[in-house]
Write a protein that holds these residues in place. Structure first.
Motif, PDB file in Angstrom:
ATOM      1  N   CYS A 171      79.937 -66.752  35.922  1.00 55.45           N
ATOM      2  CA  CYS A 171      79.008 -67.327  36.933  1.00 55.45           C
ATOM      3  C   CYS A 171      79.715 -68.737  37.196  1.00 55.45           C
ATOM      4  CB  CYS A 171      77.902 -68.042  35.930  1.00 55.45           C
ATOM      5  SG  CYS A 171      76.529 -66.818  35.262  1.00 55.45           S
ATOM      6  N   PHE A 217      72.378 -59.717  38.859  1.00 53.04           N
ATOM      7  CA  PHE A 217      72.718 -60.126  37.412  1.00 53.04           C
ATOM      8  C   PHE A 217      71.980 -58.954  36.351  1.00 53.04           C
ATOM      9  CE2 PHE A 217      69.649 -62.866  39.268  1.00 53.04           C
ATOM     10  CZ  PHE A 217      68.465 -62.646  38.510  1.00 53.04           C
ATOM     11  N   ILE A 234      71.587 -70.955  37.315  1.00 52.03           N
ATOM     12  CA  ILE A 234      72.361 -70.682  36.133  1.00 52.03           C
ATOM     13  C   ILE A 234      72.036 -71.609  34.899  1.00 52.03           C
ATOM     14  CG2 ILE A 234      74.886 -71.028  35.348  1.00 52.03           C
ATOM     15  CD1 ILE A 234      75.550 -70.276  38.196  1.00 52.03           C
ATOM     16  N   TYR A 252      76.252 -62.936  33.306  1.00 52.43           N
ATOM     17  CA  TYR A 252      77.463 -62.701  34.613  1.00 52.43           C
ATOM     18  C   TYR A 252      76.792 -62.016  35.810  1.00 52.43           C
ATOM     19  CZ  TYR A 252      77.525 -58.060  32.269  1.00 52.43           C
ATOM     20  OH  TYR A 252      77.007 -56.905  31.806  1.00 52.43           O
ATOM     21  N   PHE A 253      77.448 -62.233  36.864  1.00 54.22           N
ATOM     22  CA  PHE A 253      76.955 -61.470  37.895  1.00 54.22           C
ATOM     23  C   PHE A 253      77.606 -60.117  38.024  1.00 54.22           C
ATOM     24  CE2 PHE A 253      76.242 -65.845  39.002  1.00 54.22           C
ATOM     25  CZ  PHE A 253      74.842 -65.933  39.246  1.00 54.22           C
ATOM     26  N   ALA A 293      81.389 -67.487  40.787  1.00 51.59           N
ATOM     27  CA  ALA A 293      80.393 -67.060  41.814  1.00 51.59           C
ATOM     28  C   ALA A 293      80.766 -67.658  43.209  1.00 51.59           C
ATOM     29  CB  ALA A 293      78.986 -67.198  41.504  1.00 51.59           C
TER      30      ALA A 293
END
Length: 264
Positions: A231, A25, A123, A130-131, A234
């Motif tokens: 997120c 991230f 989170i 975001y990733f 994911a």
């Protein structure tokens, strides 16, 4: 075939040595500077052991080939370790990634269960934007001795794409000093795979540890999804990578090997 559409199978003698999931991230500096007490409290029932380590990144080299090449030392990165009671599950947290790994892979459902709570807590507490990358890596060691296949050639156990020259009738296994195949594949619009397959003797680097001299077949599959992954997506991204991993694994092994791994 590199990919297989066989039904998903659980194996009694699965070859997984280590499974690692990593989610990267955008840098959160707070993680590097403040111990994650709230995060630890949220996961302490599953990961009660804690350790902190300072990792020193490799130096950054700029101006290579020019008159002003410079070597810049990078600042240490704090790496927080959270371990299960038996030490077989490890959660790592740094300012750039969160990762889960295990040396006792029990199957995808249990692995995902161990990750769910930790990821949800991360989170909620740190609120990453975001990733940038979601990765899932399977490191498999195939032992013919463990599977009762000492007299069976590697070429009978693996698809030709991975057995390589060992499938040639005029090459004796004992004359092959090294064998390795490296592939980088596009799996779909967002997923990629880096695969290494080959023969190796696995060294135990622990002090005074006994060494295993058996020649094993290594299948190392590193699957990843890039881009700005929300997120909330994911878990779905990891499920997609897991499905790709299943197809690749089943495309690697032959029916002879499947039976020896004791399908359930």
């Amino acid at each position: 075939m590199l990919f297989s559409d066989r039904p998903r199978t659980h194996y009694g003698k699965a070859p997984a040595h280590e499974v690692i999931c990593q989610l990267r991230f955008p840098t959160i500096l707070t993680i590097n500077n403040v111990e994650p007490a709230d995060f630890q409290e949220a996961i302490r029932d599953v990961f009660p052991q804690y350790a902190r380590r300072q990792d020193v990144p490799a130096p950054k080299i700029t101006g290579v080939g020019g008159p002003n090449m410079q070597v810049e030392q990078q600042a240490p990165i704090t790496n927080y370790h959270f371990l299960s009671t038996d030490g077989r599950w490890k959660l790592n947290l740094t300012k750039d990634f969160i990762a889960l790994s295990t040396l006792g892979y029990p199957g995808w459902e249990d692995f995902a269960h161990h990750l769910d709570k930790a990821l949800a807590a991360f989170i909620q507490i740190y609120k990453p934007a975001y990733f940038q990358r979601v990765g899932l890596r399977y490191v498999n060691f195939f032992s013919r001795a463990r599977l009762g296949l000492e007299e069976v050639s590697w070429a009978e156990l693996f698809a030709p794409a991975y057995a390589g020259a060992l499938a040639e009738p005029d090459l004796r296994e004992e004359d092959c000093l090294a064998l390795g195949t490296d592939l980088q594949l596009k799996l779909d619009n967002s997923c990629r795979a880096k695969i290494h397959a080959g023969l190796a003797r696995i060294q135990n680097k622990a002090p005074n540890a006994p060494q295993d001299n058996e020649l094993k077949f290594v299948l190392d599959m590193d699957l990843s999804m890039g881009g700005n992954i929300p997120c909330t997506m994911a878990a779905g991204a990891l499920e997609t990578l897991h499905i790709h991993g299943d197809r690749l694994f089943e495309g690697t092994v032959t029916d002879r090997l499947r039976q020896a791994m004791e399908p359930r």
